[in-house]
Every structure is written in structure tokens, then in C-alpha cells.
Scaffold this motif. Structure first.
Motif, PDB file in Angstrom:
ATOM      1  N   ILE A 120     -92.805 -34.276  37.793  1.00 13.62           N
ATOM      2  CA  ILE A 120     -91.714 -34.481  38.897  1.00 13.62           C
ATOM      3  C   ILE A 120     -90.603 -33.297  38.603  1.00 13.62           C
ATOM      4  CG2 ILE A 120     -92.209 -36.894  38.927  1.00 13.62           C
ATOM      5  CD1 ILE A 120     -89.658 -37.386  37.338  1.00 13.62           C
ATOM      6  N   THR A 121     -90.365 -32.811  37.346  1.00 13.27           N
ATOM      7  CA  THR A 121     -89.430 -31.997  37.048  1.00 13.27           C
ATOM      8  C   THR A 121     -89.638 -30.479  37.562  1.00 13.27           C
ATOM      9  OG1 THR A 121     -90.275 -31.715  34.846  1.00 13.27           O
ATOM     10  CG2 THR A 121     -88.285 -33.198  34.949  1.00 13.27           C
ATOM     11  N   LYS A 122     -90.888 -30.300  37.748  1.00 15.38           N
ATOM     12  CA  LYS A 122     -91.522 -28.760  38.200  1.00 15.38           C
ATOM     13  C   LYS A 122     -91.635 -28.850  39.726  1.00 15.38           C
ATOM     14  CE  LYS A 122     -93.556 -26.921  34.185  1.00 15.38           C
ATOM     15  NZ  LYS A 122     -94.600 -26.472  33.560  1.00 15.38           N
TER      16      LYS A 122
ATOM     17  N   SER B 226     -82.709 -34.641  45.208  1.00 15.14           N
ATOM     18  CA  SER B 226     -81.782 -35.112  45.507  1.00 15.14           C
ATOM     19  C   SER B 226     -81.480 -36.537  45.280  1.00 15.14           C
ATOM     20  CB  SER B 226     -81.244 -34.877  47.057  1.00 15.14           C
ATOM     21  OG  SER B 226     -80.190 -35.434  47.431  1.00 15.14           O
ATOM     22  N   GLN B 227     -82.767 -37.351  45.590  1.00 15.12           N
ATOM     23  CA  GLN B 227     -82.661 -38.788  45.463  1.00 15.12           C
ATOM     24  C   GLN B 227     -82.714 -39.094  44.061  1.00 15.12           C
ATOM     25  OE1 GLN B 227     -86.314 -40.106  47.390  1.00 15.12           O
ATOM     26  NE2 GLN B 227     -85.627 -40.062  49.445  1.00 15.12           N
ATOM     27  N   TRP B 228     -83.422 -38.528  43.211  1.00 15.90           N
ATOM     28  CA  TRP B 228     -83.593 -38.860  41.720  1.00 15.90           C
ATOM     29  C   TRP B 228     -82.566 -38.051  40.852  1.00 15.90           C
ATOM     30  CZ3 TRP B 228     -89.145 -37.864  42.493  1.00 15.90           C
ATOM     31  CH2 TRP B 228     -89.823 -38.710  43.438  1.00 15.90           C
ATOM     32  N   SER B 229     -81.830 -37.197  41.391  1.00 10.62           N
ATOM     33  CA  SER B 229     -80.837 -36.351  40.490  1.00 10.62           C
ATOM     34  C   SER B 229     -81.694 -35.635  39.387  1.00 10.62           C
ATOM     35  CB  SER B 229     -79.838 -37.107  40.135  1.00 10.62           C
ATOM     36  OG  SER B 229     -79.178 -37.720  40.959  1.00 10.62           O
TER      37      SER B 229
ATOM     38  N   ASP C 185     -94.133 -47.304  47.218  1.00 13.80           N
ATOM     39  CA  ASP C 185     -94.725 -47.304  45.875  1.00 13.80           C
ATOM     40  C   ASP C 185     -94.868 -45.924  45.036  1.00 13.80           C
ATOM     41  OD1 ASP C 185     -95.313 -50.098  46.129  1.00 13.80           O
ATOM     42  OD2 ASP C 185     -97.446 -49.770  46.989  1.00 13.80           O
ATOM     43  N   ILE C 186     -95.267 -45.197  45.768  1.00 15.90           N
ATOM     44  CA  ILE C 186     -95.301 -43.847  45.440  1.00 15.90           C
ATOM     45  C   ILE C 186     -94.043 -43.161  44.668  1.00 15.90           C
ATOM     46  CG2 ILE C 186     -96.016 -41.205  45.548  1.00 15.90           C
ATOM     47  CD1 ILE C 186     -98.285 -42.537  47.588  1.00 15.90           C
ATOM     48  N   SER C 187     -93.085 -43.231  45.684  1.00 13.01           N
ATOM     49  CA  SER C 187     -91.694 -43.161  45.517  1.00 13.01           C
ATOM     50  C   SER C 187     -91.019 -43.733  44.291  1.00 13.01           C
ATOM     51  CB  SER C 187     -90.720 -43.154  46.595  1.00 13.01           C
ATOM     52  OG  SER C 187     -89.637 -43.012  46.250  1.00 13.01           O
ATOM     53  N   ASN C 188     -91.363 -45.315  44.204  1.00 10.39           N
ATOM     54  CA  ASN C 188     -90.855 -46.020  43.170  1.00 10.39           C
ATOM     55  C   ASN C 188     -91.429 -45.621  41.740  1.00 10.39           C
ATOM     56  OD1 ASN C 188     -88.857 -47.281  44.827  1.00 10.39           O
ATOM     57  ND2 ASN C 188     -90.546 -49.228  45.320  1.00 10.39           N
TER      58      ASN C 188
ATOM     59  N   TYR D 228     -92.342 -42.648  40.489  1.00 17.29           N
ATOM     60  CA  TYR D 228     -92.029 -41.465  40.270  1.00 17.29           C
ATOM     61  C   TYR D 228     -90.418 -41.662  39.956  1.00 17.29           C
ATOM     62  CZ  TYR D 228     -96.188 -38.916  40.753  1.00 17.29           C
ATOM     63  OH  TYR D 228     -97.454 -38.509  40.556  1.00 17.29           O
ATOM     64  N   ARG D 229     -89.777 -42.546  40.766  1.00 14.31           N
ATOM     65  CA  ARG D 229     -88.448 -43.006  40.579  1.00 14.31           C
ATOM     66  C   ARG D 229     -88.141 -43.509  39.233  1.00 14.31           C
ATOM     67  NH1 ARG D 229     -84.045 -44.067  43.842  1.00 14.31           N
ATOM     68  NH2 ARG D 229     -85.139 -43.837  45.653  1.00 14.31           N
ATOM     69  N   VAL D 230     -88.989 -44.308  38.457  1.00 14.16           N
ATOM     70  CA  VAL D 230     -89.106 -44.739  37.300  1.00 14.16           C
ATOM     71  C   VAL D 230     -89.241 -43.737  36.148  1.00 14.16           C
ATOM     72  CG1 VAL D 230     -90.273 -46.302  35.450  1.00 14.16           C
ATOM     73  CG2 VAL D 230     -89.664 -47.085  37.820  1.00 14.16           C
ATOM     74  N   VAL D 231     -89.966 -42.865  36.546  1.00  9.40           N
ATOM     75  CA  VAL D 231     -90.208 -41.676  35.438  1.00  9.40           C
ATOM     76  C   VAL D 231     -88.916 -40.979  35.526  1.00  9.40           C
ATOM     77  CG1 VAL D 231     -91.539 -39.578  35.263  1.00  9.40           C
ATOM     78  CG2 VAL D 231     -92.575 -41.416  36.064  1.00  9.40           C
ATOM     79  N   ALA D 232     -88.333 -40.538  36.809  1.00  5.56           N
ATOM     80  CA  ALA D 232     -87.237 -39.784  36.449  1.00  5.56           C
ATOM     81  C   ALA D 232     -86.086 -40.597  36.039  1.00  5.56           C
ATOM     82  CB  ALA D 232     -86.713 -39.530  38.251  1.00  5.56           C
ATOM     83  N   GLY D 233     -85.859 -41.839  35.971  1.00  7.11           N
ATOM     84  CA  GLY D 233     -84.800 -42.685  35.366  1.00  7.11           C
ATOM     85  C   GLY D 233     -85.115 -42.627  33.694  1.00  7.11           C
ATOM     86  N   ILE D 234     -86.291 -42.676  33.439  1.00  3.24           N
ATOM     87  CA  ILE D 234     -86.519 -42.394  31.895  1.00  3.24           C
ATOM     88  C   ILE D 234     -85.944 -41.115  31.561  1.00  3.24           C
ATOM     89  CG2 ILE D 234     -88.355 -42.287  30.072  1.00  3.24           C
ATOM     90  CD1 ILE D 234     -90.041 -44.297  31.744  1.00  3.24           C
ATOM     91  N   CYS D 235     -86.339 -39.934  32.370  1.00  2.00           N
ATOM     92  CA  CYS D 235     -85.509 -38.715  32.031  1.00  2.00           C
ATOM     93  C   CYS D 235     -84.240 -38.933  31.857  1.00  2.00           C
ATOM     94  CB  CYS D 235     -86.221 -37.828  32.928  1.00  2.00           C
ATOM     95  SG  CYS D 235     -87.542 -37.335  33.098  1.00  2.00           S
ATOM     96  N   HIS D 236     -83.332 -39.612  32.715  1.00  2.00           N
ATOM     97  CA  HIS D 236     -81.944 -39.580  32.336  1.00  2.00           C
ATOM     98  C   HIS D 236     -81.554 -40.527  31.295  1.00  2.00           C
ATOM     99  CE1 HIS D 236     -81.488 -37.652  36.226  1.00  2.00           C
ATOM    100  NE2 HIS D 236     -81.725 -38.377  36.990  1.00  2.00           N
ATOM    101  N   ILE D 237     -82.506 -41.564  30.867  1.00  2.00           N
ATOM    102  CA  ILE D 237     -82.079 -42.240  29.920  1.00  2.00           C
ATOM    103  C   ILE D 237     -82.163 -41.503  28.535  1.00  2.00           C
ATOM    104  CG2 ILE D 237     -82.964 -44.077  28.156  1.00  2.00           C
ATOM    105  CD1 ILE D 237     -83.677 -45.719  30.832  1.00  2.00           C
ATOM    106  N   GLY D 238     -82.932 -40.314  28.549  1.00  2.00           N
ATOM    107  CA  GLY D 238     -83.204 -39.724  27.425  1.00  2.00           C
ATOM    108  C   GLY D 238     -81.887 -38.689  27.121  1.00  2.00           C
ATOM    109  N   ASN D 239     -81.049 -38.408  28.164  1.00  2.00           N
ATOM    110  CA  ASN D 239     -79.807 -37.536  27.942  1.00  2.00           C
ATOM    111  C   ASN D 239     -78.728 -38.502  27.441  1.00  2.00           C
ATOM    112  OD1 ASN D 239     -81.528 -35.364  28.618  1.00  2.00           O
ATOM    113  ND2 ASN D 239     -80.321 -35.232  30.580  1.00  2.00           N
ATOM    114  N   ILE D 240     -78.681 -39.765  27.553  1.00  2.00           N
ATOM    115  CA  ILE D 240     -77.576 -40.586  27.344  1.00  2.00           C
ATOM    116  C   ILE D 240     -77.142 -40.117  25.650  1.00  2.00           C
ATOM    117  CG2 ILE D 240     -76.590 -42.984  26.745  1.00  2.00           C
ATOM    118  CD1 ILE D 240     -78.291 -43.859  29.005  1.00  2.00           C
TER     119      ILE D 240
END
Length: 368
Positions: free
Chosen positions: A198-200, A208-211, A254-257, A259-271
Motif C-alpha cells: 500500500i505504501t508503494k 488521499s483516503q488513507w493519508s 471489504d478490500i478497501s477496509n 487496506y484501510r486497517v493496514v494504513a491505520g497501523i502505519c499511522h499508529i506507528g508514527n505516534i
């Protein structure tokens, strides 16, 4: 004395003669060798065209001593035993990291789906069983120092058959996902493939949706210094995984959700956390909790409070506690691992809903 197909037939049966026998065969690209009841397979670290439809035709219905050692012969033996003895069969695929366990598991499924599936393995169910692998690999495999596509979980695949000996379903049981890899990797290793896909490879709309940005921007996956893997194109794998999900009847939502969770975990790691009074802490920059909250559809304030001031049950009451920055960091990692673990189990549950059958006469189990 050497080069034999079954090492139980060696005139001198000891460790040097066994290793010498396997080396002779390996140098001739004969990677399969029997050892009594076992089939020993040595990873050639290159593609050898011995898993084609022509090879499947050669091994179908043959006795073990009529053809050369091959994983197809073992799979065919399991299927014939199931038909003749009316008993369930199980295959154990074991070995060290990088030995080729998962690849051989796929070959077993490919073979059985072809010889026992409708339309020669071309039916929808057979394709769904085969397409489960790209999904599991994206979310359960990672690059290690010994293997570019190492399974970081165990699985038991049950291939289900009806009374006529045709495949009528499958189910997957998962064991011990290596959740620690979500938040930490050794030098030159990667986290699970999905994070780099997802990051690549995310589209501009998805970004844009997942920042979501590039992999080097995220604390959970940028410390090992490894973002690329030789022989794996994350852009292609991202598209292939999505297509496999569609074959498996995942909806676009389902597919979007997922990868949305994977993106959310990436953001949690930057806190990041800064020290407060006494043993307390606070989020240094609310930008990342805002991204995580938005992506995961949770309240930003509750996320920050949960990380810095979690509530614990004491007696019959919920009591608020304060964590220092170090402990809040542990809480942050635990949250990310728990979310990813549940996401992985949800994906397997979703796959099982599509391919598993409540009624089945017999099964062949494959433990990887």
C-alpha cells in the motif's frame, strides 16, 4: 551406491552417504529424493519446469515405483489412499526457513485441484482454493535474511471431498502469526508484504483516503533499512492480491477496509509520546493520531486517552491509570499487533466462508 532415488536402498546407510547421494542428484537438478516413507526436497533456488500440466499427467494414477520421486507422486499417493481406503489423509510439510515449505504446499494443492477438481481444476471452487494463497502470502509472509517470501505463520489446509472423490470445499486453520514483525524487524528484513504494497502501489485516490505516503515515512517499517525485495514487485503483488480477493468474493468495500486497517497501523506507528507530570505522558503531535483515527474510524481523543491513560478493571470498577512514555510506547505496539492479528484472522474467516463446506465425506490435510 550413489545417486539412488530412495536412500533406504543405499548399500551403506550413514550420514555421509545420504548427503553425498543428495548432492549428486541436486547437481543434476534432481531435487526430489525418497528416504523410505519421506520425500526429501532440496530448494534449487531457481525455477525448474517440473510442475507443468505435462508433469501432472505423468504422475496421475501411477504407483510410486513407476515414476521418479516428486511432490506430485506424494500428493497422488494421498489421493489414491483416500479413494481406496475411505480414510482421511494428512501431509506434513516441514523444514527450515527457506527450504520451500510453502511452495511445496502450493504444488500439492495445484496437483489435487487438477486431478480431483471439476473441469480439470478450472472450476470456480478450485480457482478459489488456489487463489487463497496470494492473499495469505501478502498478509502473512515477509522478507527475512534467509528467505525473501517467508511464511510467518503456520497453517493447516483441509481439502474437502464428496463421496465421489471430487473436491467440494476447503478450510484453513492458522497457527501463531508472528505479530511482533508488525512493529519490529531485524536489519535488512521487512514487515509483512501488505505494508509495502500500500505504501508503494496505492492509487492517488487511495493515498488521499488513507493519508498514506512512502514506506520510509513510517516508524514501524522504516528502521530495518529494507524496502525492496529482489524478485518481488510490490506494485504487481498489490494488483494480484486485490484480484485474488475478488475471486474469493471479497467486495470492493471489504478490500478497501482491509487496506484501510493496514494504513491505520502505519499511522499508529508514527505516534510519539512526551513525558508529563510524574508517571504520565502525552501525545507529542496529534497529527498522527488524527490520521489513525480518521483511517480506522475511531475517535482521536479516545485513541490518545487509551494509549496514555488506559482504564483497567479493579474489583468491579474501571480505574484510569497513567503511563510514562516508555509504557505508552509498549501500549502503542500492543495495539498495532492486536489489530493486525485480528485482521489476519478475519481474512482467513472470510476465505473459509467462501470455500469451506459444513458437510464433507473425507479430507486431505496439508500442514505447512
Amino acid at each position: 551406491f550413489d545417486g539412488v532415488e530412495d536412500m533406504a536402498e543405499l548399500s551403506y546407510l550413514n550420514e555421509p552417504s545420504v548427503l553425498h547421494n543428495m548432492r549428486l542428484r541436486y547437481n543434476a537438478d534432481l531435487i526430489h529424493t525418497y528416504s523410505g516413507l519421506f520425500c526429501v526436497i532440496v530448494n534449487p533456488y531457481k525455477w525448474i519446469t517440473i510442475y507443468t500440466q505435462e508433469m501432472i499427467d505423468i504422475y496421475t494414477g501411477k504407483r510410486r515405483n513407476e515414476v521418479a520421486p516428486h511432490v506430485f507422486a506424494v500428493a497422488d499417493g494421498a489421493y489414491r489412499n483416500l479413494l481406496q481406503d475411505k480414510q482421511n489423509q494428512s501431509m506434513l510439510i516441514t523444514g527450515e526457513s527457506g527450504a520451500g515449505k510453502t511452495e511445496n504446499t502450493k504444488k500439492v494443492i495445484q496437483y489435487i485441484a487438477t486431478i480431483a477438481g471439476r473441469a480439470g481444476g478450472g472450476g470456480e471452487l478450485e480457482q478459489q482454493i488456489i487463489q487463497a494463497n496470494p492473499i495469505l502470502e501478502s498478509f502473512g509472509n515477509a522478507k527475512t535474511n534467509r528467505n525473501n517470501n517467508s511464511s510467518r505463520f503456520g497453517k493447516f489446509i483441509e481439502i474437502q471431498f464428496n463421496e465421489g472423490g471430487l473436491i467440494n470445499g476447503a478450510s484453513i486453520v492458522s497457527y501463531l502469526l508472528e505479530k511482533s514483525r508488525v512493529v519490529w524487524q531485524a536489519q535488512n528484513e521487512r514487515s509483512f508484504h501488505a505494508f509495502y504494497q500500500i505504501t508503494k502501489a496505492a492509487t492517488e485516490e487511495e493515498r488521499s483516503q488513507w493519508s498514506i505516503g512512502k514506506p520510509e515515512n513510517y516508524g514501524f517499517i522504516n528502521k530495518s533499512g529494507c524496502f525492496d525485495v529482489g524478485g518481488i514487485d510490490d506494485n504487481e503483488e498489490y494488483a494480484a492480491t486485490k484480484e485474488a480477493m475478488r475471486v474469493m468474493n471479497f467486495s470492493e468495500e471489504d478490500i478497501s477496509n482491509v487496506y484501510r486497517v493496514v494504513a491505520g497501523i502505519c499511522h499508529i506507528g508514527n505516534i510519539e509520546f512526551s513525558a508529563g507530570r510524574g508517571e504520565s505522558s502525552a501525545v507529542t503531535d496529534s497529527t498522527h493520531t488524527a490520521y489513525a483515527g480518521s483511517t480506522l474510524s475511531i475517535d482521536q481523543g479516545k485513541l490518545e486517552a487509551g494509549l496514555c491513560e488506559p482504564r483497567i478493571k479493579a474489583g468491579g470498577q474501571m480505574v484510569k491509570t497513567s503511563l510514562n512514555p516508555t509504557k505508552a510506547g509498549h501500549s502503542q505496539e500492543a495495539l498495532a499487533k492486536a489489530i493486525y492479528g485480528r485482521l489476519f484472522l478475519w481474512i482467513i474467516k472470510k476465505i473459509n466462508e467462501v470455500v469451506a463446506r459444513a458437510r464433507r465425506t473425507h479430507f486431505i490435510g496439508v500442514l505447512d
